[in-house]
Structures are given as C-alpha cells and as structure tokens.
Write an enzyme that holds these catalytic residues in place. Structure first.
Site: not given
Ligand SMILES: Cc1cc2nc3c(=O)[nH]c(=O)nc-3n(C[C@H](O)[C@H](O)[C@H](O)COP(=O)(O)OP(=O)(O)OC[C@H]3O[C@@H](n4cnc5c(N)ncnc54)[C@H](O)[C@@H]3O)c2cc1C
Ligand code: FES
Ligand code: FES
Length: 1391
Positions: A202, A311-312, A406, A478, A859, A937, A1321
């Site tokens: 906005c 692995v999270i 990553n 990049k 709308e 329009r 608008e």
């Molecule tokens: C809004 C948004 C923007 C993003 N922008 C980018 C960007 O600009 N560039 C980019 O490269 N990526 C981007 N990403 C992707 C992501 O954020 C990256 O890949 C990030 O590094 C993933 O790490 P994580 O710890 O969150 O992974 P998770 O989601 O926790 O895990 C991803 C995968 O890795 C495995 N894993 C995690 N940790 C381990 C471990 N220690 N050992 C073995 N396996 C493991 C998991 O099992 C899973 O399969 C983006 C994601 C989002 C949501």
């Molecule tokens: S004020 Fe930011 S999205 Fe509406």
C-alpha cells in the site's frame, strides 16, 4: 575437525559421561535446574521419545509460559499463535516466508556459549516444536492503543502515516523491533537489512523508511530522530527562506519518545535456569515424531535408524514443501541444539570451518570476524560469501536457515553453491557407521536435479571454506527478478589465480547456478582459459567457449534461454574486468568498470511532501483539509486492528477448495471417499450442491460455483472440503481423487485470435460520429504523409493485497446468513449469495470492518469464496470459514488484464497529431467478470493528455483459459495510457522529433473535448507537466545523465517525464449512486455508516472529516464501525476511486437533513450552545437524530456498441506528472530507480497525508507493474506464479531514496465534495515513468553502439527485457530463438 570447548565447565562432552535420563512422563519443571549437564541418549534407543529429557514443549510467548504436551510438531508458530493463543496481531500473508507479515522475534540461548540471541523470524516457517526452550515476542507485547501505550517503533510508524491497510504493519514493527533489541542505535544499512523480508503493497515504503530511519545514528553520531532531508536540496523553502512553498512536513518526529532498551521484556529466567538450550526434547504425535537431540552421536544414531527422516535445520525449505506439496514427515530430526554443530574455527592451512548448526546470519557474522584476522587476499571467498548473503532471501529467513539445508536441497539456483564450487569449498559429512568424510563441492557433488552425494544416514556437519592465495581473485554475481529477497535467475562465481610475473592464468574456476539442473562447473571453458595470458584474447576464448557449452534450448525449464546465457557471459565479463582492475592490468582498455548490484542506492532518504495548509480562518473543529492520521493507524501498528481472519467464531468449520490442475478440459468424476474418511473432515460439496442454474458473475452469470463439466482455468474450484480446521481441510482437499480429461487451452491473445475466442462482440469509439450526426466517417489513411504503425504489449498484474480473500458465514434462524467478508463490495457478496442459494437478500447480512488491501481484486471476486462457504454453512448449520492460501488466491482471483495494442497514428509536418486508429486486444480470461468495464476505460484513456482530432478505437475481449481477469486499480486506464505514451515515443523517434516537444505540442489545453466526448473544464495536464519539469530540475538531470553516459560503458542513466489524466466516475451509469446512514446519540456521539469499505485508502478517515465539517463538530465525536448491508442497502463497490466522492456526498446529504431539522432549535438555544446540549434537547423535543443520505453523480456514457461518443461519461479528471531517473546495468539488466518527483492535482485535498500516501503507494504499485511484476503461465495455461517466491512486487529496497510528492495548488474542483478530487487510482499510471526512464537509458546504450531510432519496448521492463535490448557483442554470441515458434514449447508465454 576442531575440538569442542564448551564454556560451561559443567558440560561433559564425552558420550560416556551420561547423566541419568529423564522419564518421558516427567515434566520439564522437574528437570535439574542447577547445571548445564549434557545428556546424551542411549544410542540403541535414541528414537525412543521416552528417553529424552522431556516430551513437554515448553516456551514463552510475550513473557508468559506456554506448555504443550501434544501438538503437531510441524504446526507453524504462526498458526499456533493465531489459533491457539488468539494472538492475531501476527498476520499470515503467504505462508511461505515471502511477505514478512508473520514476523516475530525469537530469543534463545546459544547452546555453546549460553549467550542470549534475539532474532526476527517468519513464524509461518517456524515449526512449533522449533521454539522449544525459546522466548517468542509478538507485536502484542510491545504496545497497545487500548492501554494508551505505544512502543517507540509503533509510535513513530503511526506518526509518519506508515500504514494504510495495516496488514503488513505488525510484521514491519517486529522486524524493526528485533533489530533494536540487538542494536539500539542501528545504521541505515542495518535498518534496510532488517526490513528485507517485509513487503507492503500500500504505502510505497517512503513513510515506513522515514519512521525507521529516525532510529538511525548518523555519521556524526547523532540520532536521526528529527526529520528527513528535503528532496528540493538547496531550493528547499527552509534553506532558501522561501515562504512560497506554503507547505509543512507531514510528519514531525522530533517530539517522539526516545527508544529505551531497558524497558524491554527480559529472557525468561526459567529457561536460563533449566538450560533448555541443551535439553533433549522429543514429541510423538500421530502426524510426526519430533526428535531434538543435543549430542552429535545421538543425531547420527537417529539418522542411522531413520535414513529417510528429514533433518530440519531452518525449515525454510521444508516448510514450503510440506505446505504446498503435502509431503508426509513421519520422523523429523532437529539438529539445532547439537553442540558440535555450533562450532566455528579458523585454520590457516585448511581455511574457515563453519558448522551447520549456525544460521546463515551467524555464519556471516563469524566470517566477518575471521576476515578481520585475515589479510585481504586470503579472505576473498569469505568476502564474496558475505556479499552474496546480503542477497540471499531476507533477513528473517537468514536468521534461521542453515548452510546445510542449502547444500542438501541442491537447488540449481542456490546463491551460494556456485561460490562453494568456484572456491573448492569442502563439505564435512558424517554418519554413525562410516564416520566423518570431507567432500569437495565440485561437479561430482550434485548428481542430478536436487540430488547430492550425501547418503541417507549422513548429516551435513560443516563446511571448510579455503582461504585464497595471493593473486587469486574470487567474485560472485547474482541476478534475480527483484534484487532483494528473490531466488536467482542465474548466479555465477569465478576464481582466477594469476601468475603475476607472466600474467598467465594458473587456475580458473567458473561455476554457475541457473544454467542446468544442477550447479555446474564450466569445465570446458576453464580448460580453455587455464595457462593463457590474461588479456582480451583470453576473454574472447573463455567467453566463446562458455557460449558454446552453456547455450540453453529454446524450451528450457525455467525459460529465458537467451537471457540466462547472456547473464552467464556477462558475469564472466564482469569478473574479467574486476580481475584486471585489481591487478591493475592497464593493457586492458577503458571499460575497467564493474557494476555491482545495489551499488548506487543513495543511503539517506530525501523526501518532500508539498501541500497547502488549511487557512488560518478555518475553525479548529473542522477536520477537512487537515493531514489527520488514518483512524486505525495506531491500531495497525499494535496488531489491534481486526481483520476477517482475526474474528473468533466459536465452533467454526473451515473450507478448502479442490481445484483443477489444468486449464482446459472436462471433469469426469471426483471421489472424495478417502478425504471424507480423514479425521476431522466434515463434508464435501460439489456442483450437485449448488442450486440448479445458479452461477456466479456480475450480471452475466457465466461462472460456475463448482465445475460441473467444463474446466475453464487452472485452479478453478471443483469442490469444497469442510473440516474442523484449515490444514485438515487442505490436506483432505488434496486427497480428493479427480478424474478429468485435459484439452488444448487457449491462453494468449494470439491463441484467442487464432481460435476466434471472444467474450462478446467488439467495442467501438468513432470520434467522427459525434460531429457527423451519428455517422462514422472512415479515415482515408492514404492522405497522410507521416504515418507510424506498430504494436505494443503490456502484461497483467497480480493484486497481491497482503490479506488474501477470506470470509466467514454464520447461519442463523429462518435461513438468515451473517457473512463477514474481505470484500470491496458487500453488495456484490449479498447479491451472489442470495442468487446462488435462493435466499432473499433481506436475510443476508454482509459486513466488513476493514480489509487488508483490495486494489480492485476484491470487488467482484469475493463471491467465489463467499458463495461456497454459504452453501456449506447453510447445509451444515454451522459457521464455515474459508481463508484462501496465497497459493490459491493467486490462481483463482484473476489479475489486471494483459493487453496488446495494434496502432496507427498520423502526424502533420509540424508534429501535430491528426488521426489515430487503435485496436485494443484484452486478455479477459474465461468469463465476463468486469472485462467490459475495463476495456471501456482503456479505450477512453487512450488519449491520455493528448488531443487526437480524429480517432477510431476498437476493443476486443479475448476469452482464454485463465482465471477471469478483473478490476485492478486504474481499471484499464493504465493500459490505455501506456499504449498512448508508447505511441508518442514511436512517432517522435520515427519522425526525428524530441519526444517532450512532441508531447507538449499535442497536449490538451486548459479546456477541450476528448475524442470520446467528455468536455474538460479545468484541464491541469500542462500545469502538472510544467511544475514537475521545474521541480525535478529536468533539464539539468537530463544533461547530467548524458554526461554520466558518456563516461560509463556498461552503466547508463535515463530520465523521463510522464503525464497522466484519469477520469473519475463509474463507467456504468447506475453505479454512480451512494447511500449513508448518520445516527446521532444523545451523548453527542455520532455513528456513520456508508456504503464504502475501508481497505487502507483512508476512506473512513476522510468520511469522518467530511462529517466533522457537515455537522460542525470535532472529528473525535464521530465513529465508523463497519460497512454493512443491513444499514446501507445496494451500495456500489468501493472502486473507481469514487469512495469519498460518492459516500462523502451521501453523508453530506444525511447531515444536511439533520442540520435542517436542528436549525430552528440551534437558533432558539443560541450560538454558543454545545453540540451535546443541542443533541440532547433535540431528543427531548422529539426531533429525529438520524438520517439516511443519498447522492448521485452524473454519467452519460459512450455507446460502445455503435461507437458514438458520450456526452459526459465521467464527472471530471485528475491530472499529474511524474519524473524518474534510473540507472541500468547493461550487462545484467538490473536497474535502480534513483529519483522520483510527482506533481499531482487532487483539487482541494480532503486530507493531504492520505492523498500523498495514496500517490506514493500507487506510484510504487505502478512501478512494480511496469518493471518487475510478471504473471508466469505455461503455454498449457498452468499458472506458475502463485506466491511471493515466483511473483515479485517492489520491496523497500526498490523505493527511490529521493521521493517527493507535490500537490498542485489552486485547483478547486467544483464537481466533487468540498472541491476535492479522487485519488485512489489516478497516480498508478505514473509508475510507467520508470519504464520510460529505463528505455531512455537503454536508448543511450544502443546509440553508443550505433543503434539509432525507435525500438519497441513492451511492459514490464524486466531485467530480461532490459538486458536483451542492450544489444552488444556478448549478446551476438547468444543464439537466437528458432525462427519457427512451433518447433519448441516455451516455458512461459506472453499473455
Ligand atoms: C522466502 C525464502 C527465500 C529464499 N531465498 C533463497 C535465496 O535467495 N537463495 C537460496 O539459495 N535459497 C533461498 N531459499 C531457500 C532456503 O532458504 C535455503 O535453501 C536454506 O539455506 C535452507 O536451509 P534450511 O536450514 O532452512 O533448510 P531446511 O528447510 O531445514 O532443510 C532443507 C533440506 O536440507 C536437509 N537438511 C537440513 N539440515 C541438514 C543437515 N544438517 N544435514 C543433512 N541434511 C540437512 C533437510 O532434510 C531438507 O531436505 C529461500 C527460502 C525461502 C522460504
Ligand atoms: S499497509 Fe502495507 S500492505 Fe497495506
Ligand atoms: S506469512 Fe510468513 S512470510 Fe508471509
């Protein structure tokens, strides 16, 4: 591997010094409090949840303790906060980490050091079990309007008018708050970085930046709490002592309370005492079991037992997979507390060791520390990683995401993997069985699309980043659709090791992301380059080899084959120039110039807002014309402003659509039995539940509630699952088996032309009919000497309101339905629900308090959601809510219409326009919706501000297999005006005229008649143009840009002025009416209800101001609750910028009636009687204190059937002009909007703060439309852009740092309330000025290369279009697309 040293002496690192484990049933409150004992779990039974320290999820929210014994571990924190704790200040805008509306602060103790760390995070990505032992702070903890206490961040944001719809606001507040918790006096860079993950649709960001920059420390060490600089520079009234300006600043922050960090919530002592940061925790839930060990051996044992378990780490990748691909995660392992994964060390031999328990932010901080210890030449990879990190996602994602995630994800467009490859970084992997191994990240590491050599039982433990040698140069680049928080199109990383004595290349490593299914090493080019002398022939050899080996097929997944190769070559070119510069190789000529993304952003904000203050004689109570803040402004900042999804309706069920997976075909059958068997699922509804013959659709009734047989677009609702909660409903909807047969879709305008697919007969305007007794005179084009012919195209736009479509339907007795909807038209929802359910409208109450942005997208489309919910609620006799995920909202709710214009104009020798012939081709989508109004329009705005003595305009509505395109701020006007401006450039450039002179020559005078019949009485087009030209110092800027362009080969600047005229009124005559209800209570308080919806545009604030003047009372006595069909019937939608014009007049009419009744009493009581006394006496004297007001505005439309111009289709017009200056990177197509100046004619502004906010917001929305926003649809009609990940709206980084708005003075408008003008608008089209400035910069590049003359430049001006228009030697190496387009299937198509 470095050894572990834990600072706490009680911590034992050996697996054998095990403390007794806690029983599962044991509550964490009984855990030992005194020490940081380290408790490994038995390696044989490590997946026995009972052996973990605790199975109770303990965390704190806003200082309060929360304990959960059984919860789905993967439920997001956002859902938990909103649905379980009812903390609805945290908003959900996308559920994929891309908008920042859900930002919260998380505080934790570092498992290694025990130190407390605060960081912002997306609560929509954070699994609830991920906050075990942590403290969460939400916006509710900061301040409260109810309690009369705002946090400094909230106070300043409200003061700068930093919110409109307010849906994004809590997220911004939390982003800034989190920064201040760590850095109470941040720099502007840190503030910019803190906001990286937050979007606002906005405001245009200027007021948010103004508020937040006030916390920054300047170079001189002062806090910037006072004022922003003035864009007028030396001409600023305050500097020049010039009183003529007559303006005041909209915002004064100098009286704001200072930020006091000592008043913040402390980290919960219980968590500190219990050392939860090292406690093992597990939770077994029927959907997943969560394991959180704190010892590496346990982690490895778990991975051995569960090699398929995910692995999270940061969950930033997994959350999205789970949410949208519905993956099952029976076992999840969180390694974040494993102490060994928090190590970092520097080894001069091996490099920098970074363990994967660190977040990307922590990793970056650590690298910065090591860089301080290292020499510049040794730390080049670290520096490049730091630079790349800035462009990697947003800050909130980086605060949680890991490098392990990553690398393991192996995305081919990862930002960092190319750098790891180019620098031969090694990854440390470990399994229980085989121990630790180190693997170089090279061409063998990524073995396929999203596949690596990591084994199932291994975890990614760390990376080793090697140090660089002397004369080794590492660079990385990049390019994305948007600079910040966007996934790359291509990334490139390069390492060149030179022998300084011979200047030969000893080693060359070139790696790319985005050029193949995996990150790659360009082995052939590396081989060709190694051993060669570093000179131009080396450049040529390597570039040619790259071009030959990396060329992409025309139909490559991801698309953009030419651009991606051009980027790959350009990145290497940049690397080459950078190495030459660093090595000072003077034999390489001139162009020693490297362009880095983001290089030229000015740091400070320079913004002036000029407006006319109210006269000193205006009564103090009279609020009209004053810059009153938005009535909900403060509540937006505290999260107390309530939206549809925040309303708690007991026993409410939730609906989720079963949607079509393809765009065209037939629905054969559906089987919902599996879904219905799922726990929590209550019902399934499909076409058989819809009343026979009932269809949705504005008048036309041409859209099914649920598909009966024919599928018309991808995402179309086929049915609705209703369940006890939102996620269950979604999962069950996904489980419904759909049998359908796909057929060939009509997707583009060209497809529709080929197949003769149109919505209705063509529309016409023939200006000659007006002067020829209704007879059309067909132009003889042979008589003109100078005719310019061409085609221009403009893409659509996704509304991307931060709040998606939602509604809740509550059934009452006697078939009554109460509907709370996020609609711009309560009437439309009432009509459609009544029609489809066969219920008279007097039993359907639809109300809206506020919506989180609409922009036209809510709308006519709200019934798509409201009608199915009503069908289900009526049948189940229970409240039913539907909250569309962004993913579905973007598929279902339609967009701005894409257009193609085929044109022909004639010009005389003096440069005067003579004639115009345009065919406007509109991609309408599958149904009528509002497409007719939109094309009307477009056709009536195709003159923009120019006089066309004769014009023939035809409109064609192409029916395609897309969601029905719909209203969007400007409603076709911007598309029409874009065509005009493109035509003006084409004509001027073909005829060799200066485009500004050409435009001035043909601009409307102060009065005149449009070719479609409207008479303009007070046309301020020239006044705005002249004033903007002067205020922007246009001539000087133009000259400076030309100077800049002379000395810069790869970077060019461009400037442009763009005028606009936007006509006000609904094109459909009967919509130009409104009603209002004014109720006065005996305490003097006034309740106003009108037909308009508050969607951020400040309508309620303006209506309160109007009421204040009408009744002669202070605004504080007036309240507006909601818009509701039971108070104001048959209200027109809040659209066409008519909200305050129409509803204001209706309110005035009601007030006039009351005033008339009160007048005799007022006279009787005497002039100084108080309002309260007057009202009370009136009641006692039985004078009615309520009135219903009504108003109409005139409209005599064009006859689009015959083409006969109208008499006065619109009431009046709003004028404006924008100036833009941009800089482009001709190698990458990146651009920066450096400066924007807008002059806008808003008549006598009802509220300058709101009007300026509308202008800034509309400008930036228009800027997005014309530069970066691209709807991506495959040739078969499948929509790819369905969230912020794939669809980019401008972020705060894109807002120009010189951004001034001036309201034209002395422009009273007799055709609207209190001489004002509508504003919603009209300014949007001015965003196209950025495109024309970009075109100007491209022109400079082309001319420098001898490419003179007109070139077509369609909208939007994406990085791809910019790069491909900058034709150079590198582009010559990029193979053209096959001449025959039928020989390949492009990835996406121009709609
Ligand atoms: C809004 C948004 C923007 C993003 N922008 C980018 C960007 O600009 N560039 C980019 O490269 N990526 C981007 N990403 C992707 C992501 O954020 C990256 O890949 C990030 O590094 C993933 O790490 P994580 O710890 O969150 O992974 P998770 O989601 O926790 O895990 C991803 C995968 O890795 C495995 N894993 C995690 N940790 C381990 C471990 N220690 N050992 C073995 N396996 C493991 C998991 O099992 C899973 O399969 C983006 C994601 C989002 C949501
Ligand atoms: S004020 Fe930011 S999205 Fe509406
Ligand atoms: S809702 Fe979390 S980032 Fe959009």
């Amino acid at each position: 591997m470095p050894s572990i040293t834990l600072p706490d002496q009680h911590l034992h690192t050996s697996h054998h010094t095990i403390m007794a484990n806690f029983a599962s049933s044991e509550d964490i409150s009984q855990m030992s409090l005194s020490t940081r004992e380290f408790r490994p779990i038995s390696d044989h039974r490590v997946d026995d949840v009972a052996l973990y320290d605790t199975n109770v999820l303990l965390f704190y929210v806003n200082g309060s303790r929360v304990e959960e014994r059984m919860v789905d571990p993967m439920m997001t924190l956002a859902t938990y906060l909103r649905d379980h704790l009812r903390l609805t200040g945290t908003k959900i805008g996308c559920n994929e980490g891309g908008c920042g509306a859900c930002t919260v602060m998380i505080s934790e103790r570092d498992p290694l050091s025990g130190q407390i760390r605060h960081f912002s995070a997306n609560s929509c990505l954070m699994p609830i079990c991920g906050v075990f032992g942590k403290a969460v702070t939400t916006v509710e903890a900061l301040g409260s309007v109810k309690d009369g206490r705002l946090h400094a961040v909230q106070e300043r944001l409200a003061k700068t008018h930093g919110s409109q719809c307010g849906f994004c606001t809590p997220g911004f507040v939390m982003a800034m708050y989190s920064l201040l918790r760590n850095t109470p006096e941040p720099t502007i860079d840190q503030i910019n970085e803190a906001m990286q993950g937050n979007l606002c649709r906005c405001t245009g960001y200027r007021p948010i930046l103004e508020a937040f920059y006030s916390f920054a420390r300047t170079d001189s060490g002062d806090l910037k709490v006072t004022e922003t600089g003035c864009g007028m520079g030396d001409k600023c009234c305050k500097v020049a002592g010039n009183s003529a300006c007559g303006s005041e600043k909209l915002t004064v922050l100098s009286d704001s309370a200072p930020y006091d960090p000592t008043h913040e919530l402390i980290f919960p002592p219980e968590l500190t005492l219990k050392h939860t940061e090292i406690r093992t925790f597990a939770m077994a839930h029927e959907s997943s079991t969560w394991y959180q060990p704190s010892h590496l051996a346990d982690l490895l044992a778990l991975k051995r037992l569960h090699p398929h378990a995910r692995v999270i780490s940061g969950n930033s990748e997994l959350a999205v997979e789970r949410k949208f691909r519905f993956i099952d995660l029976p076992v999840v392992i969180n390694p974040r507390q494993v102490i060994e994964l928090h190590q970092a060390s520097l080894d001069r031999e091996k490099g920098v060791y970074l363990a994967t328990g660190l977040s990307l932010t922590q990793m970056d901080d650590q690298m910065t520390e090591y860089r301080k210890e290292l020499g510049e030449h040794e730390s080049q990879t670290l520096l490049e990683a730091h630079k790349m990190m800035h462009w990697f996602a947003g800050k909130h994602v980086r605060n949680v995401a890991s490098i392990a995630g990553n690398i393991a994800t192996a995305s081919p467009i990862s930002d960092l993997n190319p750098l790891w490859m180019a620098s031969a970084t090694r990854v440390v992997l470990e399994s229980e069985e085989r121990g630790e191994r180190e693997v170089v990240i090279d061409e063998k590491f990524f073995v396929g699309y999203r596949k690596t050599t990591i084994a199932g039982d291994e975890i990614v433990k760390a990376i080793w980043i090697p140090l660089t040698e002397k004369h080794e140069h590492v660079t990385s680049y990049k390019q994305a659709a948007r600079r910040e928080d966007d996934i790359a199109i291509v990334t490139g990383a390069f390492s060149t090791l030179l022998d300084p004595a011979t200047q030969t290349v000893k080693r060359l490593r070139i790696s790319y992301g985005g050029m193949a299914p995996t990150t790659i090493l360009a082995l052939k080019a590396m081989e060709k380059g190694e051993g060669r002398r570093f000179d131009l022939s080396f450049l040529e050899t390597v570039t040619s080899s790259l071009a030959a080996s990396l060329a992409l097929p025309a139909g490559v997944p991801g698309g953009m084959p030419r651009y991606r190769l051009a980027l790959a070559l350009s990145f290497f070119h940049k690397h080459f120039l950078e190495v030459a510069r660093r090595e000072n190789i003077t034999s390489i000529p001139a162009a020693i110039e490297s362009t880095n993304i983001g290089e030229s952003i000015p740091k400070e904000m320079y913004a002036t807002q000029t407006y006319t203050e109210v006269s000193s004689s205006q009564s103090e109570w009279d609020a009209v014309g004053r810059p009153l803040p938005h009535v909900s402004g403060q509540k937006h900042t505290t999260g107390e402003a309530i939206y549809c999804a925040d309303i708690n309706v007991p026993n409410c069920l939730h609906g989720a659509f079963v949607s079509s997976r393809f765009a065209a075909g037939t629905l054969d059958s559906m089987d919902a039995s599996k879904a219905l068997a799922m726990p929590g699922v209550v019902g399934f509804f499909d076409a058989s539940d819809v009343r026979s013959g009932a269809r949705l659709g504005h008048g036309a009734g041409d859209s099914e509630v649920f598909v009966q047989r024919e599928i018309k677009y991808n995402g179309q609702p086929l049915g609705l699952i209703v369940a006890t909660d939102h996620e269950t409903a979604r999962a069950a909807a996904n489980a419904v088996v759909v049998n359908a047969t796909q057929s060939k879709a009509i997707v583009t305008i060209e497809d529709a032309l080929d197949r003769g697919s149109f919505i209705c007969p063509d529309m016409h305007i023939h200006s000659s009919m007006a002067s020829n007794n209704g007879e059309r005179v067909i132009s003889d084009w042979n008589k003109y000497d100078r005719v310019v012919e061409g085609t221009i195209r403009m893409g659509g736009q996704e509304h991307f309101y931060l709040e998606t479509h939602q509604c809740v339907v509550i059934p009452h007795e006697e078939d009554e339905l109460e509907i709370i909807s996020s609609t711009q038209s309560v009437n439309e929802v009432q009509i459609e629900v009544g029609k489809c359910l066969g219920i008279p409208r007097n039993k359907i109450k639809v109300s809206v308090r506020r919506i989180g942005g609409g922009f036209g997208g809510k709308e006519s489309t709200a019934p798509i959601v409201a009608v199915p919910a009503a069908i289900a609620a009526r049948k189940l006799r229970k409240p039913v809510r539907i909250t569309l995920e962004r993913f579905d909202d973007m598929a279902i709710s339609g967009n701005r219409h894409p257009f193609r214009f085929d044109y022909k104009v004639a010009v005389d020798a003096a440069g005067k326009l003579l004639d115009m012939d345009v065919v406007c081709l509109q991609n309408a989508g599958h149904s009528f919706d509002l497409s007719i109004g939109v094309i009307h329009r477009a056709m009536t705005h195709i003159d923009n501000v120019y006089h066309f003595p004769n014009a023939d305009v035809v409109g064609k509505l192409c029916r395609t297999n897309l969601a029905s395109n719909t209203a969007y701020r400007g409603f076709g006007g911007p598309q029409g005006m874009f065509a005009t401006e493109a035509i003006m450039f084409h004509a001027a450039e073909d005829l060799g005229m200066d485009v500004d002179e050409f435009r001035e020559l043909n601009m409307y005078e102060s009065s005149g008649k449009t070719f479609w019949g409207n008479t303009m009485e007070q046309c301020n087009a020239r006044r705005c143009w002249d004033e903007c030209r002067e205020k922007s110092d246009y001539e000087k800027r133009k000259k400076e840009a030309a100077e800049f362009n002379k000395v810069n080969k790869h970077r060019k600047r461009g400037v442009a002025l763009t005028p606009t005229k936007f006509s006000i009124g609904f094109g459909l005559k009967h919509l130009n009416q409104a009603s209002a209800l004014v109720l006065i209570y005996t305490d003097g308080s006034v309740l106003v209800t009108h037909g308009g919806m508050e969607m951020g545009q400040g309508l309620h604030t303006k209506i309160i101001q109007i009421t204040s003047r009408c009744l002669g009372i202070d605004a504080s006595k007036i309240h507006i609750q909601d818009a509701s069909t039971d108070k104001v019937p048959n209200a027109s939608p809040t659209a066409a910028s008519m909200g305050s014009d129409l509803n204001g007049l209706a309110v005035k009419n009601a007030c006039d009636q009351i005033n008339e009744r009160l007048a005799p009493l007022k006279e009787e009581l005497g002039g100084d009687t108080t309002w309260e006394k007057l009202v009370e006496t009136a009641y006692l004297k039985m004078i009615s204190l309520s009135a219903s007001g009504y108003a109409v505005t005139p409209c005599e439309p064009v006859n689009f059937g015959t083409g006969l111009p109208g008499r006065q289709m619109f009431s009046y017009a709003v004028y404006g002009t924008a100036f833009c200056e941009v800089e482009i990177d001709c190698l990458t197509g990146d651009h920066h909007l450096l400066r924007t100046e807008v002059v806008m004619d808003v008549g006598d502004s009802l509220n300058p703060a709101i009007d300026i906010g509308q202008i800034e917001g509309a400008f930036i929305q228009g800027y997005g439309l014309f530069t970066m926003e691209e709807i991506k649809v495959r040739p078969d009609g499948v929509r790819l852009s369905r969230g912020p990940g794939a669809y980019k709206i401008p972020s705060a980084d894109d807002a120009p740092r010189h951004f001034s708005v001036h309201l034209l003075k002395g422009s009273s408008n007799k055709n609207a309330i209190f001489s004002s003008k509508a504003i919603g608008e009209p300014p949007l089209f001015l965003g196209s000025c950025a495109l024309f400035a970009i075109r100007d910069a491209i022109k400079a590049f082309r001319e420098a290369r001898g490419l003179a003359g007109y070139f077509r430049f369609d909208s939007p001006a994406t990085a791809e279009r910019i790069r491909l228009a900058c034709e150079d030697d590198l582009l010559d190496k990029v193979p053209p697309l096959p001449k025959d387009p039928t020989t390949y299937t492009p990835w996406v198509v121009d709609l």
